[in-house]
Design a protein around this motif. Structure first.
Motif, PDB file in Angstrom:
ATOM      1  N   UNK A 178       0.634  -0.936  -0.161  1.00 37.58           N
ATOM      2  CA  UNK A 178      -0.151  -0.045   0.151  1.00 37.58           C
ATOM      3  C   UNK A 178       1.093   1.416   0.144  1.00 37.58           C
ATOM      4  N   UNK A 179       0.761   2.274  -0.531  1.00 33.97           N
ATOM      5  CA  UNK A 179       0.619   3.631  -1.018  1.00 33.97           C
ATOM      6  C   UNK A 179       0.390   4.192  -0.342  1.00 33.97           C
ATOM      7  N   UNK A 213      12.442   3.255  11.716  1.00 36.42           N
ATOM      8  CA  UNK A 213      13.436   2.776  11.424  1.00 36.42           C
ATOM      9  C   UNK A 213      12.941   1.204   9.927  1.00 36.42           C
ATOM     10  N   UNK A 214      11.750   0.815  10.814  1.00 30.77           N
ATOM     11  CA  UNK A 214      10.526  -0.349  10.386  1.00 30.77           C
ATOM     12  C   UNK A 214      10.508   0.750   8.960  1.00 30.77           C
ATOM     13  N   UNK A 215      10.293   1.714   8.394  1.00 29.67           N
ATOM     14  CA  UNK A 215       9.165   1.894   7.704  1.00 29.67           C
ATOM     15  C   UNK A 215      10.326   2.734   6.078  1.00 29.67           C
ATOM     16  N   UNK A 234      13.808  11.177   8.054  1.00 33.08           N
ATOM     17  CA  UNK A 234      13.395   9.960   7.881  1.00 33.08           C
ATOM     18  C   UNK A 234      14.898   9.040   7.895  1.00 33.08           C
ATOM     19  N   UNK A 235      15.888   9.495   8.524  1.00 33.77           N
ATOM     20  CA  UNK A 235      17.153   8.300   8.398  1.00 33.77           C
ATOM     21  C   UNK A 235      17.089   7.859   9.017  1.00 33.77           C
ATOM     22  N   UNK A 236      17.949   6.493   8.420  1.00 38.07           N
ATOM     23  CA  UNK A 236      17.241   5.306   8.876  1.00 38.07           C
ATOM     24  C   UNK A 236      16.711   4.105   8.747  1.00 38.07           C
ATOM     25  N   UNK A 237      15.542   4.796   7.949  1.00 37.82           N
ATOM     26  CA  UNK A 237      14.318   3.913   6.414  1.00 37.82           C
ATOM     27  C   UNK A 237      14.258   3.508   5.944  1.00 37.82           C
ATOM     28  N   UNK A 238      13.617   2.571   4.667  1.00 36.67           N
ATOM     29  CA  UNK A 238      13.952   2.965   3.318  1.00 36.67           C
ATOM     30  C   UNK A 238      14.208   4.183   2.754  1.00 36.67           C
ATOM     31  N   UNK A 265      -1.439   2.690   9.759  1.00 36.35           N
ATOM     32  CA  UNK A 265      -2.365   1.548  11.020  1.00 36.35           C
ATOM     33  C   UNK A 265      -3.512   0.924  10.382  1.00 36.35           C
ATOM     34  N   UNK A 266      -3.982   1.610   9.517  1.00 33.87           N
ATOM     35  CA  UNK A 266      -4.775   0.930   8.914  1.00 33.87           C
ATOM     36  C   UNK A 266      -4.443   0.095   7.989  1.00 33.87           C
ATOM     37  N   UNK A 267      -3.590   0.159   6.896  1.00 36.19           N
ATOM     38  CA  UNK A 267      -3.389  -0.664   5.943  1.00 36.19           C
ATOM     39  C   UNK A 267      -1.947  -1.663   6.637  1.00 36.19           C
ATOM     40  N   UNK A 268      -1.064  -1.474   8.189  1.00 35.04           N
ATOM     41  CA  UNK A 268       0.031  -2.009   8.360  1.00 35.04           C
ATOM     42  C   UNK A 268       0.160  -2.996   7.608  1.00 35.04           C
ATOM     43  N   UNK A 269      -0.520  -4.186   7.377  1.00 37.96           N
ATOM     44  CA  UNK A 269      -0.181  -5.668   7.000  1.00 37.96           C
ATOM     45  C   UNK A 269       0.522  -5.113   6.051  1.00 37.96           C
ATOM     46  N   UNK A 270       0.382  -4.876   4.998  1.00 35.06           N
ATOM     47  CA  UNK A 270       0.413  -4.310   3.490  1.00 35.06           C
ATOM     48  C   UNK A 270       1.289  -3.889   3.415  1.00 35.06           C
ATOM     49  N   UNK A 271       2.380  -3.666   4.158  1.00 33.77           N
ATOM     50  CA  UNK A 271       4.124  -3.219   4.340  1.00 33.77           C
ATOM     51  C   UNK A 271       3.649  -1.495   3.398  1.00 33.77           C
TER      52      UNK A 271
END
Length: 311
Positions: free
Chosen positions: A90-91, A137-139, A156-160, A108-114
């Motif tokens: 999801x974007x 870091x997980x975002x 947002x350094x540390x994230x992808x 939060x609504x779409x957290x299961x869709x990365x």
């Protein structure tokens, strides 16, 4: 690595379906912003990507088109038909009218869709990063360069992080130069501290529901110049006739003749993949397939060019 951004018009979706295997093989991840009310074309496109074992990002809150006020139908499609599809993410489009609470609610609504945050005018990057806290870091984040400069991205350094630039300069077709620079992000994205790069292909970020009659017809094709540090440039092959909105087929023929002459010169630097072979076939047959089809071939060629270069 490469994240091409498509708005979900008919020929954009057809393009993705036709190159789904190439996208998957190359590790390219298309981003789709659905703009049309009917979602059957989007569903077929997602099926094609899943069948090719590729990845795709679907924006659930588009900024343009028929779903700009309410993207619930898009979310329902993903939940009903692609809940178990690992390749479908999801974007969340972060525009200037969104609050941090809005952004986190979508997340939060779409957290299961990365989910990916797509930064395109959002004004509270520091507050969002702080609210994400230890989860930052997980975002995953895609930054539209015109809206997210270095200081913005630093939060947002540390994230992808993916940087998406618009290399296409929008102007009247008749006003395009023969060639101009397009992008160097395919070379420099790591120097920018990014994990990947993207663009709006040969269409550009400006959105319109449909163009008016074409006074001039242009074929836009990108190429990488090995003599200029492998920078990507773009040709604009423009019809000679541009004073009336009539005879698009004849104007396409004029533009195509310029393309074929450049190819046959041996000095075009154009990658001759499937799209160029089809342009040659159209020239040989003297056939005009329609302007939407021409745009599809140019988008296909752009992806083929990057796939060939990065292979």
């Amino acid at each position: 690595m490469y994240y091409p951004y498509f708005r979900g018009k008919q020929f954009e979706l057809v393009t993705i379906r036709e190159i789904a295997e190439l996208l998957a093989e190359s590790g390219f991840v298309p981003v789709i912003e659905p703009v049309k009310e009917a979602l059957n074309g989007l569903e077929r496109t997602l099926r094609a990507i899943c069948d090719a074992r590729g990845q795709v990002i679907v924006i659930v809150n588009p900024g343009y088109g028929d779903h700009s006020e309410n993207g619930v139908d898009i979310a329902e499609l993903l939940n009903d038909k692609f809940a178990d599809a690992d390749g479908v993410s999801v974007g969340v489009l972060l525009k200037n009218d969104m609050s941090v609470d809005d952004a986190l609610a979508y997340y939060e609504q779409h957290n299961d869709k990365k989910p990916f945050f797509i930064h395109a005018g959002f004004t509270e990057p520091k507050a969002l990063a702080e609210r994400l806290g230890v989860d930052l870091d997980d975002t995953q984040h895609i930054f539209v360069a015109d809206h997210a400069k270095k200081l913005y991205r630093k939060h947002f350094r540390g994230s992808r992080r993916i940087l998406l630039d618009d290399g296409f300069r929008r102007r009247r077709n008749a006003d395009h130069p023969e060639s101009e620079d397009f992008s160097d992000l395919h070379i420099t994205y790591e120097d920018e501290g990014m994990d990947g790069f993207g663009d709006f292909l040969i269409v550009g970020d400006d959105y319109s529901e449909g163009g008016g009659p074409a006074y001039a017809v242009a074929i836009h094709l990108t190429y990488i110049d090995p003599d200029r540090d492998d920078v990507m440039y773009i040709y604009h092959f423009v019809s000679i006739t541009n004073d009336t909105p009539t005879n698009p087929a004849g104007k396409f023929g004029q533009a195509l003749e310029k393309l074929i002459e450049k190819l046959d010169s041996g000095a075009s630097n154009l990658f001759e993949g499937e799209a160029i072979r089809e342009f040659r076939e159209l020239h040989a047959k003297g056939h005009f397939p329609g302007l939407g089809y021409v745009k599809k071939l140019s988008m296909k060629h752009h992806v083929e060019t990057l796939a060939n270069y990065l292979d």
